[in-house]
Design a protein around this motif. Structure first.
Motif, PDB file in Angstrom:
ATOM      1  N   ASN A 351     -53.273 -97.574  40.303  1.00  9.87           N
ATOM      2  CA  ASN A 351     -54.686 -97.575  39.959  1.00  9.87           C
ATOM      3  C   ASN A 351     -55.579 -96.672  40.675  1.00  9.87           C
ATOM      4  O   ASN A 351     -55.511 -96.395  41.945  1.00  9.87           O
ATOM      5  CB  ASN A 351     -55.226 -99.207  40.618  1.00  9.87           C
ATOM      6  N   LEU A 352     -56.623 -96.196  40.007  1.00  4.37           N
ATOM      7  CA  LEU A 352     -57.840 -95.331  40.612  1.00  4.37           C
ATOM      8  C   LEU A 352     -58.312 -95.932  41.923  1.00  4.37           C
ATOM      9  O   LEU A 352     -58.679 -95.202  42.787  1.00  4.37           O
ATOM     10  CB  LEU A 352     -58.656 -95.069  39.568  1.00  4.37           C
ATOM     11  N   ALA A 353     -58.484 -97.140  41.888  1.00  5.85           N
ATOM     12  CA  ALA A 353     -58.887 -97.977  42.864  1.00  5.85           C
ATOM     13  C   ALA A 353     -58.231 -97.950  44.278  1.00  5.85           C
ATOM     14  O   ALA A 353     -58.498 -98.203  45.417  1.00  5.85           O
ATOM     15  CB  ALA A 353     -59.389 -99.448  42.572  1.00  5.85           C
ATOM     16  N   ARG A 354     -56.755 -97.500  43.994  1.00  7.38           N
ATOM     17  CA  ARG A 354     -55.842 -97.338  44.997  1.00  7.38           C
ATOM     18  C   ARG A 354     -55.451 -96.057  45.358  1.00  7.38           C
ATOM     19  O   ARG A 354     -54.582 -95.635  45.703  1.00  7.38           O
ATOM     20  CB  ARG A 354     -54.644 -98.301  44.787  1.00  7.38           C
ATOM     21  N   GLY A 355     -56.123 -95.099  45.105  1.00  8.46           N
ATOM     22  CA  GLY A 355     -56.026 -93.692  45.387  1.00  8.46           C
ATOM     23  C   GLY A 355     -55.190 -92.849  44.256  1.00  8.46           C
ATOM     24  O   GLY A 355     -54.691 -91.790  44.619  1.00  8.46           O
ATOM     25  N   GLY A 356     -54.949 -93.518  43.107  1.00  2.00           N
ATOM     26  CA  GLY A 356     -54.336 -92.978  41.890  1.00  2.00           C
ATOM     27  C   GLY A 356     -55.119 -91.625  41.277  1.00  2.00           C
ATOM     28  O   GLY A 356     -56.230 -91.678  41.595  1.00  2.00           O
ATOM     29  N   SER A 357     -54.280 -91.050  40.632  1.00  2.42           N
ATOM     30  CA  SER A 357     -55.003 -89.815  39.739  1.00  2.42           C
ATOM     31  C   SER A 357     -54.621 -89.772  38.342  1.00  2.42           C
ATOM     32  O   SER A 357     -53.381 -90.476  38.229  1.00  2.42           O
ATOM     33  CB  SER A 357     -54.655 -88.437  40.796  1.00  2.42           C
ATOM     34  N   LEU A 358     -55.433 -89.383  37.388  1.00  5.55           N
ATOM     35  CA  LEU A 358     -55.036 -89.252  36.210  1.00  5.55           C
ATOM     36  C   LEU A 358     -54.883 -87.591  35.714  1.00  5.55           C
ATOM     37  O   LEU A 358     -55.058 -86.806  36.335  1.00  5.55           O
ATOM     38  CB  LEU A 358     -56.569 -89.506  35.380  1.00  5.55           C
ATOM     39  N   SER A 359     -54.008 -87.889  34.722  1.00  3.22           N
ATOM     40  CA  SER A 359     -53.507 -86.502  34.030  1.00  3.22           C
ATOM     41  C   SER A 359     -53.069 -86.812  32.669  1.00  3.22           C
ATOM     42  O   SER A 359     -53.116 -87.988  32.219  1.00  3.22           O
ATOM     43  CB  SER A 359     -52.438 -85.841  34.886  1.00  3.22           C
ATOM     44  N   THR A 360     -52.966 -85.916  31.887  1.00  3.05           N
ATOM     45  CA  THR A 360     -52.595 -86.086  30.647  1.00  3.05           C
ATOM     46  C   THR A 360     -51.079 -86.429  30.657  1.00  3.05           C
ATOM     47  O   THR A 360     -50.292 -86.156  31.509  1.00  3.05           O
ATOM     48  CB  THR A 360     -52.760 -84.804  29.422  1.00  3.05           C
ATOM     49  N   VAL A 361     -50.633 -87.263  29.393  1.00  4.59           N
ATOM     50  CA  VAL A 361     -49.236 -87.520  29.097  1.00  4.59           C
ATOM     51  C   VAL A 361     -48.328 -86.345  29.209  1.00  4.59           C
ATOM     52  O   VAL A 361     -47.389 -86.554  30.052  1.00  4.59           O
ATOM     53  CB  VAL A 361     -49.142 -88.390  28.078  1.00  4.59           C
ATOM     54  N   LYS A 362     -48.789 -85.345  28.598  1.00  8.99           N
ATOM     55  CA  LYS A 362     -47.746 -84.017  28.542  1.00  8.99           C
ATOM     56  C   LYS A 362     -47.691 -83.652  30.080  1.00  8.99           C
ATOM     57  O   LYS A 362     -46.663 -83.248  30.293  1.00  8.99           O
ATOM     58  CB  LYS A 362     -48.586 -83.174  27.833  1.00  8.99           C
ATOM     59  N   GLU A 363     -48.822 -83.599  30.781  1.00  6.52           N
ATOM     60  CA  GLU A 363     -48.553 -82.914  31.997  1.00  6.52           C
ATOM     61  C   GLU A 363     -47.752 -83.796  33.085  1.00  6.52           C
ATOM     62  O   GLU A 363     -46.733 -83.230  33.739  1.00  6.52           O
ATOM     63  CB  GLU A 363     -49.928 -83.032  32.783  1.00  6.52           C
TER      64      GLU A 363
END
Length: 455
Positions: A351-363
């Motif tokens: 979760n972003l609230a727990r320090g996670g980061s987003l990226s595309t599925v492909k990446e």
């Protein structure tokens, strides 16, 4: 009958009577609307008898100031208009009500705190499509369901009296607010009395979702083994079958309170608990000692125990995927977005609230250790799984949902698994807000509201 987006002109009282409405001659002929004859005007739950006056070379609609006030329509609004000949009803709309958790009446520029920008984006999307939207909290619900006080946006935010909407969109963020008797009564009243639609009408809990989807053969293959936690025998059975298990609060969100239990090679067990600042690790020499340490939590919170999965990783951090699945202009489930979420360095949840980061599925998939042939199939498999699960929720759970956040995982063999289904998905996991751009997730909400209301 088709609908037409049309500009509303509000006339001063001495120029137009409350019981008359002016329309262009061409539209009157096209729709065969009777003139100088009483017909019904409808806007949400509002009804009023009017006579239509034709006007040559005119492409809008004129109503009196008094009538606009009763309808809750602001100056310079654009609404969709439709004529229902079987009931001789001229219907404005659709009228959409968004139920939110709280407002701040003293903050005129940000009356809804951190979600004010999202609400403005909804307003903008509605204006483009000729939809009228208002925002209200449980505190705005009064003794009658026919009308209520609500926030609207014209030149600025203000509160006015509005009719019950054609479509209600539930964005309440807590079960406590959703379960208030006044909210539950209002939901039942507007549906039964005015035929209103109320979507995303309830929170889902993990036990309900997994039990329901387990009955659906088209979806059950995505489900890790999962049970309502009932005490030590359940823990012993699951830890005997799986090297890793998760305990998840059945009404939890944002990764709060998740406990990961794993068998240690030299004997004993390790528990990892998700906290705001990181992860709390503890080691126990036996399962009974681990259970004794955890049992006080189990007395106050109900948990789901779930088979642990070995997920694909990016930079040695586990990755999962959030699919936003929404119903479209045809009322069918559609994938709006899928993003990969990588856990933070001090966390095992993404979760972003727990320090996670987003990226595309492909990446994310490209950085994993999956075989190349498997990598090429993951994106399509995630999309299929998300749609299968959304349809399964519709088929197996008796509530109305228009959008779902579906958390999926991919194991090191490339198999797709369901982690969780969220009926109040965040709007921050897709394209960032800004400028005049309207995110697809917001546009889709309005498209679905138009489908439900027949506009």
């Amino acid at each position: 009958m088709p609908s037409k987006k049309i500009k509303v002109q509000i006339m001063s009282p001495n120029l137009l009577d409350n019981d008359y409405l002016v329309l262009g001659e061409q539209l009157i002929r096209q729709w065969r609307i009777p003139i100088h004859y009483p017909i019904q005007l409808a806007f949400g739950s509002f009804r009023h008898t009017v006579k239509v006056i034709p006007l040559a070379r005119f492409d809008g609609v004129r109503i009196s100031q008094e009538l606009a006030g009763k309808m809750g329509v602001l100056p310079r609004s654009s609404l969709r208009l439709s004529y229902r000949p079987h009931s001789t009803t001229l219907q404005f709309g659709p009228l959409v009500g968004v139920l939110i958790s709280r407002d701040y009446a003293g903050a005129s520029d940000r009356p809804f705190g951190p979600i004010t920008m999202f609400c403005r984006e909804l307003v903008k999307a509605c204006q483009r499509q000729g939809v009228y939207v208002y925002f209200f909290t449980p505190n705005h619900i009064g003794t009658t369901s026919k009308s209520l006080q609500a926030w609207v946006f014209g030149d600025s935010w203000k509160q006015i009296t509005v009719p019950a909407a054609d479509v209600f969109y539930n964005r309440l963020t807590t079960r406590k607010l959703e379960n208030k008797p006044s909210v539950q009564h209002f939901m039942k009243e507007v549906k039964s009395r005015y035929g209103s639609h109320f979507f995303n009408e309830k929170f889902l809990d993990k036990t309900e979702v997994f039990d329901a989807l387990g009955r659906d053969v088209s979806v059950s293959r995505y489900l890790p083994e999962s049970h309502l936690f009932r005490g030590y025998p359940t823990l012993k059975m699951m830890c005997g079958k799986h090297p890793i298990v998760f305990l998840k609060p059945i009404k939890g969100s944002l990764g709060k309170g998740i406990i990961r239990i794993s068998r240690l090679e030299g004997g004993g067990y390790q528990s990892m608990t998700a906290l705001v600042g990181g992860t709390k690790r503890q080691v126990y020499s036996s399962l009974t000692k681990l259970y004794s340490a955890l049992s006080p939590k189990m007395k106050t919170t109900r948990y789901q125990i779930q088979q642990g999965l070995v997920l694909i990783e990016s930079d040695r951090r586990p990755v999962d995927f959030r699919a936003l699945v929404q119903k479209n202009r045809s009322g069918a489930w559609n994938i709006t977005s899928i993003v990969a979420r990588t856990a933070g360095s001090q966390h095992f949840v993404s979760n972003l609230a727990r320090g996670g980061s987003l990226s595309t599925v492909k990446e994310a998939v490209s950085r994993s250790s999956l075989p190349i042939g498997v990598k090429s199939r993951v994106s399509a498999q995630l999309r299929k799984a998300a749609l299968d699960i959304a349809r399964g929720v519709d088929a197996q759970i008796s509530a109305h949902f228009g959008e779902l956040g579906i958390d999926l995982a991919v194991d090191h063999h490339g198999r797709i698994w369901l982690l969780e289904v969220n009926s109040k998905p965040s709007k921050n996991d897709n394209t960032p807000m800004g400028g005049s751009k309207i995110r697809p997730s917001v546009k889709q909400v309005i498209e679905y509201a138009r489908y439900l209301s027949g506009f």
